[in-house]
Design an enzyme around this catalytic site. Structure first.
Site, PDB file in Angstrom:
ATOM      1  N   TYR A   1       1.224  63.680 -25.863  1.00  0.00           N
ATOM      2  CA  TYR A   1       2.485  63.243 -25.270  1.00  0.00           C
ATOM      3  C   TYR A   1       2.926  61.911 -25.868  1.00  0.00           C
ATOM      4  O   TYR A   1       4.096  61.739 -26.247  1.00  0.00           O
ATOM      5  CB  TYR A   1       2.329  63.115 -23.756  1.00  0.00           C
ATOM      6  CG  TYR A   1       3.543  62.508 -23.076  1.00  0.00           C
ATOM      7  CD1 TYR A   1       4.736  63.221 -22.999  1.00  0.00           C
ATOM      8  CD2 TYR A   1       3.503  61.227 -22.529  1.00  0.00           C
ATOM      9  CE1 TYR A   1       5.859  62.677 -22.397  1.00  0.00           C
ATOM     10  CE2 TYR A   1       4.617  60.674 -21.920  1.00  0.00           C
ATOM     11  CZ  TYR A   1       5.792  61.399 -21.854  1.00  0.00           C
ATOM     12  OH  TYR A   1       6.900  60.852 -21.261  1.00  0.00           O
TER      13      TYR A   1
ATOM     14  N   GLY B   1      15.958  63.771 -11.742  1.00  0.00           N
ATOM     15  CA  GLY B   1      15.368  62.559 -12.292  1.00  0.00           C
ATOM     16  C   GLY B   1      16.305  61.682 -13.090  1.00  0.00           C
ATOM     17  O   GLY B   1      17.467  61.464 -12.719  1.00  0.00           O
TER      18      GLY B   1
END
Length: 265
Positions: free
Chosen positions: A155, A18
């Site tokens: 998150y 990524g």
């Protein structure tokens, strides 16, 4: 343009895939020696191999940064062949639980993985930067730190903590030659996101063509001035500038790479 990174050594956490991988490859292409971190040794070795095949210099450091023991192992491996000039704190996890699903243990777990892991690496790498009299610490944050949504609150909060700790670190490092900054991505496309979009398309009526799905998803979920998702390389470009001596006068900053998703000035 020469970013003046030849001879610098960089540790990129979460670099086996990524965004971290894109950062590692671009740093190496600019002449930096890169330590590729990952929890999976095979994947980290593959990225290091790509760097070497392109003529760059790379090593690997494996370990789970959510533990003190893992962070110790990574720091030891990273420093084995010399000082680290650049630390890119990128490793972390995502959770899509909502307020109803995420209990106290979920909050503690993700805070440890996404925030305390950054602190672990700061404490292990920054002191030796002070001996060098120069250094770069780049933290990967996110737009949800600034404009959180109702989902995945635990998150979102970790991204806000990353932004906050980076600014605090910049104050602590006053006049040391070391800077601390945040690169804050918007919605970045990758294979996992593409699969989620394909799966979600029937629910939202986005059609069946992937390009149409991506365009309509942007309009419905993340409207921005570019009308598209971003790419890992576009975020990596901002990271590279901040790692360069050309960015000596930037510290305590948040650089948004989000296509204009966030509209505040």
């Amino acid at each position: 343009m020469d970013l003046q990174l030849k001879g610098k050594r960089a540790l990129v956490t979460g670099a086996s895939s990524g965004l971290g991988k894109a950062i590692a490859l671009m740093l190496a292409a600019e002449g930096a020696e890169v330590v590729v971190h990952g929890r999976n040794e095979h994947r980290a070795t593959e990225v290091a191999g790509q760097i070497r095949e392109a003529g760059g210099i790379a090593a690997i450091a494996t370990g789970d940064l959510a533990t003190d023991e893992g962070a110790d192992a990574v720091a030891e491996a990273a420093l084995a062949n010399g000082k680290i000039d650049i630390l890119v704190n990128n490793a972390g996890v995502v959770s899509h639980k909502n307020w109803s699903d995420a209990g106290a243990d979920d909050w503690l777990e993700i805070y440890n993985a996404n925030v305390v892991s950054y602190v672990r690496m700061i404490r292990r790498i920054v002191p030796q930067m002070k001996e060098l009299g120069w250094g770069r610490v780049i933290h990967i944050g996110g737009g949800l730190a600034i404009q959180p949504i109702k989902e995945q609150p635990h998150y979102n909060a970790t991204l806000a903590a990353r932004h906050n700790l980076s600014a605090s670190l910049a104050r602590q490092l006053k006049e040391t030659g070391i800077t601390s900054n945040v690169v804050s991505p918007g919605a970045i496309i990758n294979p996992m996101v593409e699969q989620w979009l394909i799966d979600a398309a029937p629910k939202f009526g986005w059609g069946t063509d992937l390009e149409e799905i991506k365009y309509r998803a942007v309009q419905d979920l993340i409207p921005n001035d570019t009308g598209r998702f971003g790419y890992p390389e576009e975020v990596a470009g901002a990271v590279l500038y901040l790692t360069s001596p050309l960015a000596n006068y930037i510290s305590g900053a948040i650089i948004r790479v989000d296509g204009g998703t966030i509209k505040n000035v």
